[in-house]
Motif scaffolding. Structure first.
Motif, short mmCIF file in Angstrom:
data_model
loop_
_atom_site.label_atom_id
_atom_site.label_comp_id
_atom_site.label_asym_id
_atom_site.label_seq_id
_atom_site.Cartn_x
_atom_site.Cartn_y
_atom_site.Cartn_z
N UNK A 248 0.86 -1.19 0.00
CA UNK A 248 0.00 0.00 0.00
C UNK A 248 0.89 1.24 0.00
N UNK A 249 1.45 1.54 -1.14
CA UNK A 249 2.44 2.61 -1.24
C UNK A 249 1.81 3.99 -1.36
N UNK A 250 0.63 4.07 -1.96
CA UNK A 250 0.01 5.37 -2.20
C UNK A 250 -1.44 5.18 -2.61
N UNK A 251 -2.12 6.28 -2.90
CA UNK A 251 -3.53 6.23 -3.28
C UNK A 251 -3.73 5.37 -4.53
N UNK A 252 -2.84 5.51 -5.51
CA UNK A 252 -3.03 4.81 -6.79
C UNK A 252 -3.08 3.29 -6.59
N UNK A 253 -2.20 2.76 -5.74
CA UNK A 253 -2.23 1.30 -5.53
C UNK A 253 -3.51 0.88 -4.82
N UNK A 254 -3.96 1.67 -3.87
CA UNK A 254 -5.22 1.36 -3.18
C UNK A 254 -6.38 1.42 -4.15
N UNK A 255 -6.37 2.42 -5.02
CA UNK A 255 -7.43 2.55 -6.02
C UNK A 255 -7.49 1.31 -6.90
#
Length: 629
Positions: A248-255
């Motif tokens: 879970x590095x940032x918003x994009x990966x969570x998205x």
């Protein structure tokens, strides 16, 4: 067309990759389980019933039809729905499964009383089917529940909604007859007849879903709500070097992973915490609260909007911070974890014991390996914490660490007994999902200077050759403790699980001879283990549920540490009940066609539980008179 798409992307302030992920998410979530019309997909879910047992919708692949019926304890017409359903299924096909779903809103504190109330009423109305408790109301929202008696017929061959109506909203006879016709058609492979939708407000006993009207609700903030929640509950595994399959590095990966997050939360696979919330409170509870679960799923179902503000996940990875000062204390604020991800979760150990390297072949069956390692200490020490650093998690199934008297110092009886006898102290064990053992401050484990370390190692092949060099980390107490940290094992080596059995139970028990203070409980089984429960039976005839694990997961074999240690008077018997699923519906089952007995390999089974405790009154010094502290 490309220019128009690019214009939309720029107007949203998204880069090309982020825009592509957003489009993918819309495609994946556009048909989320709002199963309100015939032919729509009913997404998978898992709920606990009023008896404390767990049920997953997609488990029932052998069913011909599944009936979901809305339940409500306070509805005066509930008995009408019960009677109608009983007549409907009385002479029905055994392939028809029935589940009641209770989506009524109640405060968190009502959990135990709610189950008790449901159980009493179920007995009065002779309801035999499970009553699933939808505490978050997420399943009721997805199904579009309106009132008690609403019924959905699910087609398991496609996991789509075949029919929906009401058992009591149309009048009992008419509603039940429509459901009967639809069910008969489905079982015959025919399309169900159309159902008349009852106008809103016309149904008896409406069920209120406060969060159903999400349209006008305040948007959920990724920066202020979602990202801190993920840092608190998920990042310890989903990080560089962690055991999670992605970071879970940032918003994009969570998205990009948000549809998967929604699915694993609804089916209670993540976070990996399997204790029933109505067990005793546990200090290592990794679960999401009811409100956190609802918030996370609602955010994803709203399209996982980025919103304003910084990205706490990106900041966590971009800025390295100092490691927490007191690693042995459970952090109170997990929203600020260390960014350098220390090798040892509790900080550097006082002693590291390296287990000799072992070459694991790509395939084949490996017997348990027993390894002795010399104790380098010239003095007795008391242990305050234990941790393991696995060499290769892909092949290391488990480690059981202990100390025992050196061979030259054993009596003849101890030499004949072999492993399991003549052992001085049980240290700890590593299994998938294991956490460090942090011993309560008043207790400790004695490692004597003339003892050796002894390890039971279990490896499983993974299709690729590997080398495992696992290390044991020990943390010493500065002063001897007041009490010795003890362990008790509950096992049943005579178990027998019949071929094809879906819900077979076995049990074992342990009786305390002295007053004791219970600290933790650990259930263990193999691939067929499906549930576990520990109950204390006190000398005065009363009993108490200590731990209920409605869904045992072989991949996450947690030890459950009590938030408040439980006093067990002398004579208390703790019963450990385990359930096993030897059917073909158990996707992890190696072979549903054979009877299964006790065995060390994972295709056999175990009923094996561990209690960690201390004697209430006997000081540690009395237990080890003459030891060199």
């Amino acid at each position: 067309m490309n220019r128009r798409v690019d214009s939309i992307r720029k107007s949203l302030g998204l880069g090309r990759w982020r825009f592509a992920l957003a489009v993918l998410l819309v495609c994946l979530t556009g048909g989320l389980a709002w199963a309100r019309a015939r032919g729509e997909r009913v997404d998978n879910f898992r709920l606990i019933d009023h008896r404390g047992r767990s049920h997953e919708l997609y488990y029932h692949t052998d069913a011909k039809a599944i009936l979901l019926v809305a339940y409500g304890s306070g509805c005066p017409r509930l008995s009408e729905a019960v009677s109608a359903l009983a007549r409907l299924t009385q002479a029905g096909d055994p392939g028809v499964r029935v589940f009641w779903i209770d989506s009524e809103s109640e405060p968190d504190s009502a959990g135990g009383a709610r189950r008790e109330r449901i159980g009493e009423l179920a007995g009065e109305l002779e309801i035999s089917a499970p009553i699933l408790i939808d505490e978050t109301q997420l399943i009721g929202e997805a199904l579009g529940v309106r009132a008690v008696g609403d019924v959905w017929i699910v087609d398991p061959s496609r996991w789509t909604l075949a029919f929906r109506a009401s058992l009591i909203g149309d009048g009992e006879a008419e509603g039940a007859e429509k459901v009967r016709s639809a069910l008969t058609a489905l079982l015959a492979g025919q399309p169900a007849p159309p159902a008349r939708v009852i106008p809103e407000g016309a149904a008896a006993c409406p069920i209120a879903l406060p969060t159903r009207a999400r349209g006008g609700a305040q948007p959920i903030s990724y920066a202020q709500t979602i990202a801190p929640m993920l840092i608190d509950k998920c990042v310890s595994c989903h990080r560089e070097g962690g055991i999670g399959p992605w970071q879970m590095r940032n918003y994009e990966t969570v998205l990009g992973f948000s549809p998967m997050i929604r699915e694993v939360v609804r089916t209670q696979r993540m976070p990996p915490w399997h204790a029933d919330p109505h067990s005793l409170a546990m200090r290592n509870d990794r679960s999401l609260s009811r409100e956190q679960t609802r918030t996370l799923v609602h955010w994803i179902e709203a399209g996982a909007p980025r919103g304003e503000g910084p990205d706490p996940l990106a900041e966590l990875y971009d800025h390295r911070r100092e490691r927490i000062e007191n690693p042995l204390e459970l952090p109170g604020d997990k929203s600020q974890p260390p960014a350098d991800w220390p090798e040892w979760r509790l900080g550097p150990p006082d002693l590291v014991v390296e287990i000799p390297a072992f070459e694991v072949p790509a395939s084949g069956v490996l017997d348990y390996r027993y390894v002795s390692v010399e104790n380098p200490l010239a003095r007795d020490v008391w242990i305050r914490a234990v941790d393991f650093l696995p060499g290769d998690r892909t092949v290391l199934h488990h480690v059981i660490a202990s100390t025992r008297v050196r061979p030259e110092q054993r009596t003849g009886r101890e030499q004949r007994a072999g492993f399991g006898r003549g052992r001085e102290s049980s240290l700890s064990n590593y299994v998938p999902g294991a956490e460090p053992l942090v011993i309560p401050s008043e207790a400790g484990i004695l490692v004597k200077r003339d003892a050796e370390f002894y390890f039971q190692m279990h490896y499983t092949t993974s299709g690729k050759a590997a080398t495992d060099t696992t290390r044991l980390g020990l943390y010493f107490r500065k002063e001897p403790p007041a009490y010795e940290y003890r362990s008790a094992v509950l096992l049943n080596p005579f178990l027998r699980i019949p071929a094809g059995a879906r819900d077979h139970a076995e049990k074992a028990s342990f009786r305390f001879k002295k007053d004791a203070l219970l600290y933790s409980l650990h259930p263990h089984a193999h691939f067929r283990g499906s549930a576990a429960r520990f109950v204390a039976f006190y000398p005065d005839g009363s009993e108490k549920l200590l731990l209920n694990v409605p869904r045992y997961d072989f991949n996450w074999q947690s030890t459950y540490f009590l938030q408040q240690p439980e006093v067990l008077p002398a004579g208390t018997r703790v019963e450990y009940m385990g359930w096993f699923d030897n059917s073909k519906e158990n996707r992890a089952n190696p072979d549903p066609s054979r009877d299964v007995r006790w065995g060390q390999q994972t295709w056999d089974e175990m009923l094996y539980g561990v209690l960690r405790y201390r004697d209430l009154d006997e000081p540690a010094a009395q237990s080890h008179k003459g030891s060199d502290e």
